[in-house]
Write a protein that holds these residues in place. Structure first.
Motif, PDB file in Angstrom:
ATOM      1  N   CYS A 183       0.820  -1.211   0.000  1.00 24.87           N
ATOM      2  CA  CYS A 183       0.000   0.000   0.000  1.00 24.87           C
ATOM      3  C   CYS A 183       0.858   1.267   0.000  1.00 24.87           C
ATOM      4  N   THR A 208      -2.012  -2.118  -4.194  1.00 25.61           N
ATOM      5  CA  THR A 208      -3.285  -1.399  -4.108  1.00 25.61           C
ATOM      6  C   THR A 208      -3.342  -0.633  -2.789  1.00 25.61           C
ATOM      7  N   ASP A 261       2.054   1.799  -3.525  1.00 29.51           N
ATOM      8  CA  ASP A 261       0.906   2.306  -4.270  1.00 29.51           C
ATOM      9  C   ASP A 261       0.709   3.794  -4.005  1.00 29.51           C
ATOM     10  N   HIS A 305      -7.024   2.257 -11.560  1.00 22.90           N
ATOM     11  CA  HIS A 305      -6.733   0.824 -11.447  1.00 22.90           C
ATOM     12  C   HIS A 305      -5.597   0.623 -10.457  1.00 22.90           C
ATOM     13  N   HIS A 306      -5.256  -0.633 -10.208  1.00 19.76           N
ATOM     14  CA  HIS A 306      -4.146  -0.966  -9.326  1.00 19.76           C
ATOM     15  C   HIS A 306      -2.850  -0.337  -9.828  1.00 19.76           C
ATOM     16  N   HIS A 320       0.796  -5.586  -9.502  1.00 16.77           N
ATOM     17  CA  HIS A 320       0.319  -6.908  -9.083  1.00 16.77           C
ATOM     18  C   HIS A 320       1.414  -7.935  -9.293  1.00 16.77           C
ATOM     19  N   ARG A 351      -0.843  -7.732  -4.556  1.00 18.31           N
ATOM     20  CA  ARG A 351      -1.517  -6.653  -5.289  1.00 18.31           C
ATOM     21  C   ARG A 351      -1.020  -5.317  -4.743  1.00 18.31           C
TER      22      ARG A 351
END
Length: 373
Positions: free
Chosen positions: A287, A324, A290, A307-308, A311, A322
């Motif tokens: 995270c 995210t 991200d 979007h992400h 991944h 992921r």
């Protein structure tokens, strides 16, 4: 058979006091055995449900239709097969698969402890077979439980992923060279698919976004009959599967000279991707990576991409970790992840750039080579 994966599986089931399990996820079947179920033509009328993997007392057995039995045995797996295609009888493949599963479980009817089941990909008709064959067992859903075990790749898996990534780079080079005025998206797609398959020497299942012009602002999509014009952006995100493992990367190219707006978007996305590659390292939370990359986009005055940020890739083309906002998973050495920031401007076009990297002891190693500084 993948011994490192099997070792992780045994440890996991020992910890959770699971004596047996039936796996129906193609990703886990490939991860454990090396057998890659065919997916080029979708569900076959000549088989029942998906290939299944039965684990009991540390031993694995594949349950496959007869046409796939040789492929299963070639990876060193025990295989129980059932009849698929026939000219002399009706195509009762689901019934034959059920009979074969019932026979496989005969010796396990006395199990009274927990049996893990992946229900998500299991035909409902086989659930009744399981309950009848294991009357005293506790059937526990384990869907998704094994996904974290696949996140850190073995050396053997890394070799396979790199082979798939090499095909991605080959595809990107083909598209970059042929993105010219007068060529359609479909012409490019037909050419690049054939080019990658010739390089691989086999047919390839391939997922792809291939869009040009204003459609690049819509994040992605399948190729259509649109013909490229001067100044158009072209976005190509290609995801082939080779020997059961997936590759992935994305490039954005321009037909001739792009607009100032598209130039600036490309520069921002390229810088954001570089910041992500410089930051990615073991111990970092997904995270946080991200958030850092999204902030890079928003600080330049653009809306964050919808979007992400990235991944994992492996026996699935999108798996843990992921990258995210919600995912607090810690990055570990041996994970392979794709990072793919983007900018999408309605009425102008979009840019997305993606590299795949391997987390190393002190940072990361970039595994794709299609983007040139």
């Amino acid at each position: 058979m993948n011994q490192q994966s099997l070792s992780r599986l045994r440890e996991y089931f020992k910890k959770h006091e699971t004596i047996a399990a039936l796996l129906s996820s193609a990703a886990n079947v490939t991860w454990l055995t090396g057998y890659a179920p065919p997916i080029q033509t979708g569900p076959s009328p000549f088989e029942g449900g998906p290939g299944l993997l039965w684990w009991h007392k540390g031993e694995l057995t594949l349950l496959l239709v007869d046409s796939e039995a040789a492929a299963g045995r070639s990876v060193g797996a025990n295989v129980v097969e059932y009849s698929g295609y026939t000219v002399t009888e009706p195509l009762e493949c689901f019934e034959r698969q059920a009979f074969a599963l019932r026979d496989l479980l005969k010796e396990c009817s006395s199990i009274t402890s927990t049996v893990g089941i992946e229900f998500r990909f299991l035909p409902a008709s086989l659930v009744q077979v399981l309950r009848a064959a294991l009357p005293n067992a506790s059937l526990a859903a384990i869907d998704g439980d094994l996904d974290p075990l696949r996140a850190v790749k073995s050396p053997r898996e890394i070799v396979k992923i790199c082979a798939a990534l090499e095909l991605c780079d080959i595809g990107q080079a083909f598209i970059q060279e042929r993105s010219k005025s007068g060529v359609s998206e479909l012409e490019l797609w037909g050419g690049v698919k054939a080019h990658m398959e010739i390089a691989a020497g086999v047919r390839l299942p391939v997922l792809a976004d291939l869009v040009a012009g204003l459609r690049t602002a819509e994040v992605g999509g399948l190729p259509q009959s649109y013909v490229l014009n001067a100044g158009d952006p072209l976005l190509f995100d290609v995801v082939p599967r080779l020997d059961g493992y997936w590759g992935d990367n994305t490039g954005t190219y321009f037909v001739g000279e792009p607009s100032i707006e598209m130039k600036n978007s490309y520069k921002t996305v390229r810088e954001t991707l570089k910041r992500g590659l410089d930051a990615a390292r073991p111990g970092m939370r997904a995270c946080d990576l991200d958030a850092m990359m999204r902030k890079s986009i928003s600080s330049a005055g653009y809306e964050p991409y919808p979007h992400h940020t990235g991944h994992g890739i492996g026996t699935m083309y999108h798996e843990e970790p992921r990258i995210t906002p919600y995912n607090q998973r810690i990055l570990e050495c041996g994970m392979i992840i794709a990072l793919e920031p983007g900018i999408y401007l309605a009425g102008s076009g979009g840019v997305r750039l993606e590299h795949v990297l391997q987390i190393t002891h002190d940072g990361c190693q970039v595994l794709t080579h299609h983007l040139i500084d």
